[in-house]
Design a protein around this motif. Structure first.
Motif, mmCIF file in Angstrom:
data_model
loop_
_atom_site.group_PDB
_atom_site.id
_atom_site.type_symbol
_atom_site.label_atom_id
_atom_site.label_comp_id
_atom_site.label_asym_id
_atom_site.label_seq_id
_atom_site.Cartn_x
_atom_site.Cartn_y
_atom_site.Cartn_z
ATOM 1 N N THR A 112 0.842 -1.207 0.000
ATOM 2 C CA THR A 112 0.000 0.000 0.000
ATOM 3 C C THR A 112 0.872 1.251 0.000
ATOM 4 O O THR A 112 2.038 1.218 0.426
ATOM 5 N N THR A 170 -2.929 7.467 -0.101
ATOM 6 C CA THR A 170 -3.767 7.951 -1.197
ATOM 7 C C THR A 170 -3.210 9.248 -1.763
ATOM 8 O O THR A 170 -3.260 9.484 -2.977
ATOM 9 N N ASP A 171 -2.655 10.094 -0.896
ATOM 10 C CA ASP A 171 -2.085 11.372 -1.351
ATOM 11 C C ASP A 171 -0.969 11.164 -2.366
ATOM 12 O O ASP A 171 -0.771 12.017 -3.232
ATOM 13 N N GLN A 205 -2.550 10.670 -5.705
ATOM 14 C CA GLN A 205 -3.114 11.944 -6.146
ATOM 15 C C GLN A 205 -2.017 12.869 -6.659
ATOM 16 O O GLN A 205 -2.200 13.575 -7.662
ATOM 17 N N ALA A 262 -10.946 8.100 -5.738
ATOM 18 C CA ALA A 262 -10.434 6.953 -4.991
ATOM 19 C C ALA A 262 -10.043 7.405 -3.593
ATOM 20 O O ALA A 262 -9.353 8.406 -3.425
ATOM 21 N N ARG A 321 -8.858 5.013 -1.358
ATOM 22 C CA ARG A 321 -7.783 4.116 -0.955
ATOM 23 C C ARG A 321 -7.323 3.308 -2.163
ATOM 24 O O ARG A 321 -8.036 3.177 -3.166
ATOM 25 N N TYR A 322 -6.112 2.776 -2.047
ATOM 26 C CA TYR A 322 -5.544 1.960 -3.114
ATOM 27 C C TYR A 322 -5.065 0.642 -2.532
ATOM 28 O O TYR A 322 -4.560 0.591 -1.411
ATOM 29 N N GLY A 338 -7.589 1.677 -7.507
ATOM 30 C CA GLY A 338 -8.108 2.799 -6.739
ATOM 31 C C GLY A 338 -9.573 2.553 -6.455
ATOM 32 O O GLY A 338 -10.359 2.317 -7.386
#
Length: 363
Positions: free
Chosen positions: A144, A147-148, A151, A229, A231-232, A343
């Protein structure tokens, strides 16, 4: 000594031919003539911002301030000329602007001392791109990421450009990540665990404009549906569950051996395999990249020269028989193993798929 005992006088062109090239394309450096003519030995080496050459300046141990202030006593020569006089300079060639060094030679050997920190430099300093590459290698293929981070990859900035590379068709919705030249349609391709709705989707590239590594594709994104999204998660291969991650024989990455990757549908992957089996029978001994794909990449480059390198940056490829499309793109710093990431929105629905190649912060 007689005629045959005399040392033959070398001609200037003979000396030039004997010069060893330590670093190709090293550029020009400013060196005091006392070093060049052998009346002094290297003592000071520093690197400054310069409109000409690589910025390196070398002074000898007998050079006075008055001597070096006279431009007639300095010469611009290829850095390799200095390296042929004192090969130890090769160790520090890749040090940054502002570097200030003192050269020393004693019983322990030849080395440099950083005059600002007092640090001894006895081993070759790596190229900045090599340092970044090694950091990037450790960074890749984690389960993991924040998320940033994803982005950031697709937010335009002075370092990042988001480029539409084309559209890919997914008649079955089964997604393949693979090296399109080496593995697409083979048992070494990676078919992903999740299906996407059948249809056509744009392929976006996060292009890193690096002062260290040039133009590089940091990541590729396949947007699937509207929404953000939150979370990934790492994309598992077909037939495997996330609970199996880390178990023997469970691999989440896809291999790249030609510097290229792609998003493709499994049906297109099979069509690719059969097409090139026939093509290779008709073109024995020919290389499918140089003979088939290279001209197509050149056409793509000419049509979309912004943010592309010469040769292979991206290509929307129509398979010759069906006319359906896959998008091919260069993979960051080149060959290696990489992973895809789904995502997901707040309800766990797929928003996009990202193939990650590099962290732009290192470059």
């Amino acid at each position: 000594m007689g005629l045959f005992g005399k040392k033959k006088e070398e001609k200037p062109e003979e000396r030039k031919q004997e010069m060893k090239t330590y670093i190709r394309g090293a550029g020009g450096s400013i060196v005091s003539k006392s070093i060049l003519n052998g009346t002094s030995k290297l003592k000071w080496l520093f690197r400054q911002e310069s409109d000409y050459g690589n910025g390196w300046v070398a002074f000898g141990d007998t050079d006075s301030q008055e001597y070096v202030n006279d431009a007639k006593n300095m010469a611009v020569v290829d850095f390799n000329t200095l390296a042929n006089i004192e090969p130890t300079v090769v160790n520090v060639f890749y040090m940054p602007m502002g570097t200030d060094l003192e050269f020393r030679s004693d019983k322990s050997g030849k080395y440099f001392v950083d005059t600002k920190t007092g640090k001894e430099i006895r081993e070759p300093v790596k190229h900045p791109a090599q340092i970044a590459f090694e950091k990037n290698l450790k960074f890749l293929n984690q389960e993991t990421y924040p998320t940033d981070f994803f982005q950031m990859l697709f937010t335009e900035s002075p370092k990042i450009r988001v480029v539409l590379a084309g559209e890919a068709d997914f008649p079955t919705g089964e997604v393949v990540l693979a090296d399109p030249i080496a593995y697409l349609g083979s048992r070494y391709e990676t078919v992903l665990d999740k299906r996407i709705p059948t249809g056509s989707y744009p392929v976006e590239l996060s292009v890193c404009l690096s002062g260290v590594a040039g133009i590089r594709v940091a990541a590729a994104r396949l947007p699937i549906r509207e929404g953000a999204a939150v979370r990934y998660e790492i994309a598992m291969p077909k037939g495997k569950k996330r609970e199996e991650l880390g178990k023997p024989g469970v691999f989440t990455f896809f291999g790249v051996d030609t510097g290229l990757a792609c998003f493709a549908d499994e049906k297109l992957a099979e069509e690719n395999r059969t097409f090139f089996e026939e093509w290779e029978r008709e073109h024995p001994g020919k290389n499918k990249y140089t003979e088939y794909f290279a001209p197509l990449f050149r056409e793509s480059n000419e049509a979309h020269p912004e943010f592309q390198n010469q040769g292979e940056s991206f290509l929307e490829w129509k398979l010759p028989k069906s006319g359906q499309r896959a998008v091919l793109f260069s993979s960051g710093m080149g060959d290696g193993v990489y992973s895809g990431y789904w995502g997901l929105d707040a309800e766990g629905e797929i928003v996009c798929l990202v193939a990650l190649f590099m962290n732009p912060e290192y470059f």
